[in-house]
Design an enzyme around this catalytic site. Structure first.
Site, PDB file in Angstrom:
ATOM      1  N   SER B 137       0.828  -1.209   0.000  1.00 20.78           N
ATOM      2  CA  SER B 137       0.000   0.000   0.000  1.00 20.78           C
ATOM      3  C   SER B 137       0.858   1.253   0.000  1.00 20.78           C
ATOM      4  O   SER B 137       1.962   1.261   0.561  1.00 20.78           O
ATOM      5  CB  SER B 137      -0.893   0.012   1.241  1.00 20.78           C
ATOM      6  OG  SER B 137      -1.516   1.265   1.378  1.00 20.78           O
ATOM      7  N   TYR B 150      -1.570   0.429  10.283  1.00 19.78           N
ATOM      8  CA  TYR B 150      -1.698  -0.274   8.994  1.00 19.78           C
ATOM      9  C   TYR B 150      -0.492   0.043   8.108  1.00 19.78           C
ATOM     10  O   TYR B 150       0.138  -0.844   7.534  1.00 19.78           O
ATOM     11  CB  TYR B 150      -3.000   0.192   8.340  1.00 19.78           C
ATOM     12  CG  TYR B 150      -3.241  -0.252   6.923  1.00 19.78           C
ATOM     13  CD1 TYR B 150      -3.654  -1.546   6.641  1.00 19.78           C
ATOM     14  CD2 TYR B 150      -3.075   0.644   5.853  1.00 19.78           C
ATOM     15  CE1 TYR B 150      -3.904  -1.946   5.336  1.00 19.78           C
ATOM     16  CE2 TYR B 150      -3.327   0.245   4.553  1.00 19.78           C
ATOM     17  CZ  TYR B 150      -3.741  -1.052   4.297  1.00 19.78           C
ATOM     18  OH  TYR B 150      -3.991  -1.434   3.003  1.00 19.78           O
TER      19      TYR B 150
END
Lengths: 441, 245
Positions: B137, B150
């Site tokens: 990501s 995250y």
């Protein structure tokens, strides 16, 4: 979220949900006061919008089973006709009935009971539907067909999603030998000859006409009538073309911005229509056309709805009974031509017999026109409504975005029966769209 | 002619599903791996019907790292391409206070994915070919107040993939790192994402298939993200720490 139909009018602020499972969908059905399902948003107006809860079915998009002996495909309601063609045309199957865009879901095709260029011969989408699984207001899923719960089946086809949420369906595909269509174009200088061409072509599998709605006087109803047959291997020039169903996907054009409202004025449409007619008249006779160009010419222009500008456009589509078709069409075309309102896409088609509770088609003729949304065309549409009602015609709800409840009732004696059926089955309160509220369905 | 084979780890995710469809459309046979794999039966039927390729289901738990070697050994056939779309965003506000939740996010985005990639990498290296695709990501490119738990795990995964690529580049095994940017998936549902920067899962799948074919190293779903991340990575920390992004 701002939602509209394909015509981009009206635009409504609606809450949307995208459930991922039957259980999540049931929770919505049992908790929301009003809702309506939405497929791929290809109805032109407000059929698939409920401002308090619009249920998008995009996650119900799986194919379930296919039987090559009968051509029966079982699939979830969010599967697009385009997906079916992509998967099954290479294996020699094609939808039995398809509207002018492949970007419709099976659920939407059932709800609007769509028709195609073969309506005169094969009927509406209903003809290819074996059964439907539908969730009612109680969250229960019922399977309906011609034999089982036939009333629900009858009212769901053409019921505009107002009889429950269509979850799955079994539909029949037709076997085809090739991905090509033999197209014959007939240039008809006026309405009478266009209608004569349709009557003479009752045996053709497909027939449709592009009609110049600005033609006046002797040119009134000037049309190109296009007939089509599925080509067989022996019709193709080479063995190679037959062995492969793959037709290279054409480069897609897309409309990157909203055209200014004046783009499609009367003059431009008039010039376009003349050029188009004469170009069509010159290529008389038979041609081979690939399936995508034949059935879905507009799909090649992604976002073509933007050519009408930011305010959107309104479609007018009516069906007229055979006896009054010529008089009705003449009156409609005269009125349109007089107003000088340029309808870019004008389509005339012969309908065959239709037996159903609330579907749009009736034996006779259907005319579809579209207009940019402005005061002048909205006033014209009111006049066209009146002419239609006076000639015993009715209107296609999948295209409607502005009709009144009174006009609908004047046009269609089946409306009150449909509404009563919804009430008696406890469906009327929960399943509502902006359109059903406007039309008091 | 036998079909090439693709393994999708985290096959229930929107990106995992989209990648499965894409590779199936290119003629690959598909192995779908996820927890409670049998619930993917409808997806198996759908992919088999649409693309006429065989699909098999495999029970896989990214967090049960001790099972990963047995999982790979137990596959009926070692795939040519393996795509890891495993991930868990959680909620930053929860992750800040609830350490157990934070650890779960860290393990789901780093430990689990890195573990299974490591096992597959060794098998691919032994065979001498194959492509590993890790969906990481842009959140891993720089820690931000709004999702650094995250992001930090994704940063670890990105570094792991980079090291793996470095190690295997001469051994016939290619590694693709995917930094999608915003994608409209279940993970981001309800978030207010800018349309021009937000990709559809199918776009991500197309980009991945192209990257596998052309042996690309680090890819974004939309090219604009390469510029955005270049910019974000280069903001001095003294300024970045005061920013709200």
């Amino acid at each position: 979220m701002k939602l509209s139909g394909w015509g981009r009018y009206p635009v409504l602020d609606a809450r949307t949900y995208r459930p991922r499972s039957v259980d999540a969908l049931r929770d919505l059905v049992l908790s929301e006061p009003h809702l309506v399902a939405r497929g791929n948003g290809r109805a032109y107006g407000d059929s698939a919008i409920n401002t308090s809860a619009t249920i998008e079915t995009q996650h119900f998009n799986r194919m379930i089973a296919f039987d090559p002996d009968t051509g029966q495909l079982v699939a979830e309601a969010g599967v697009l006709l385009g997906d079916i063609i992509a998967a099954f045309l290479p294996r020699g199957w094609f939808p039995r009935v398809t509207p002018g865009t492949k970007f419709v879901t099976i659920g939407g095709a059932i709800a609007a009971d769509v028709h195609g260029k073969n309506h005169h011969k094969d009927g509406s989408f209903r003809a290819c539907v074996d059964w439907i699984d539908i969730m009612g207001a109680d969250g229960e899923i019922r399977r309906c067909s011609r034999e089982e719960d036939a009333t629900l089946f009858d009212h769901t086809l053409g019921g505009m999603g107002l009889t429950g949420i269509i979850l799955r369906a079994a539909i029949r595909l037709r076997p085809v030998e090739t991905a090509w269509i033999r197209q014959t174009t007939i240039a008809a200088p006026n309405l009478q000859s266009a209608m004569a061409a349709f009557e003479a072509a009752q045996d053709a599998t497909y027939s449709v006409a592009w009609i110049d709605c600005l033609g006046a006087g002797g040119n009134l109803g000037r049309s190109l009538v296009m007939l089509g047959e599925h080509a067989e291997c022996s019709d193709l020039p080479s063995v190679q073309a037959c062995a492969s169903f793959n037709i290279k996907s054409k480069r897609k054009l897309s409309i990157p911005l909203d055209f200014p409202a004046f783009t499609l004025n009367g003059l431009i449409v008039r010039v376009f229509n003349s050029l188009y007619y004469w170009a069509g008249a010159r290529k008389k006779g038979e041609q081979l056309v690939d399936w995508d160009s034949y059935f879905y010419p507009l799909d090649a222009i992604l976002g073509w709805n933007r050519i009408y500008g930011r305010k959107g456009f309104a479609q007018f589509q009516c069906a007229l009974p055979l006896q009054q078709a010529e008089a009705g069409l003449t009156a409609l075309l005269t009125e349109t031509s007089k107003a000088g309102a340029g309808s870019f896409l004008a389509v005339l088609k012969r309908f065959g017999k239709q037996n159903s509770a609330f579907s749009f088609p009736m034996e006779g003729y259907t005319l579809a026109l579209d207009f940019p949304v402005n005061a002048k065309s909205l006033a014209l549409l009111e006049r066209l409504d009146k002419i239609t009602v006076d000639h015993g015609g009715r209107f296609y709800l999948a295209k409607d975005s502005r009709m009144t409840a009174a006009t609908l009732r004047a046009s269609d004696p089946r409306v009150d029966g449909f509404k009563a059926q919804r009430k008696s089955q406890g469906l009327a309160t929960l399943f509502q769209s902006a359109q059903s509220e406007r039309l008091d369905l | 002619m036998t079909k090439p084979l693709v393994l999708i780890l985290g096959a229930r995710s929107d990106i995992g599903k989209a990648v499965a469809h894409k590779f199936a459309s290119l003629g690959y046979a598909v192995q779908l791996a996820a927890r409670n794999a049998s619930t993917l039966d409808p997806d198996k039927a759908d992919i088999e019907l649409r693309y006429a390729v065989p699909v098999t289901l495999h029970e896989f738990d990214a967090l049960a790292t001790e099972t990963h070697e047995a999982f790979v050994m137990g596959l009926p056939k070692l795939p040519m391409v393996a795509v890891c779309a495993v991930g868990l965003m959680g909620q930053q506000a929860v992750n800040e206070r609830d350490i157990a939740a934070a650890v779960r996010v860290m393990r789901s985005n780093y430990e689990g994915p890195a573990s299974i990639m490591a096992v597959l990498a060794n098998s691919f290296e032994e065979r001498g070919n194959g492509t590993l695709v890790g969906v990481s990501s842009v959140a891993g490119e720089r820690g931000r107040a709004t999702n650094y738990v995250y992001g930090s795990a994704k940063a670890g995964f990105t570094a792991f993939l980079s090291g793996l690529r470095n190690r295997l580049s001469k051994r016939g095994v290619h590694v693709v790192t995917v930094l999608p940017g915003f994608v409209a998936t279940q993970m981001t549902e309800g978030m207010d994402l800018p349309a021009k920067l937000t990709a559809d899962p199918r776009e991500v799948a197309d980009t991945i298939a192209r990257a596998v074919e052309r042996k690309k190293d680090v890819i974004y779903a939309r090219p604009v993200w390469r510029m955005i991340m270049l910019f974000i990575r280069n903001i001095p920390e003294s300024i970045f720490k005061r920013m709200k992004i």
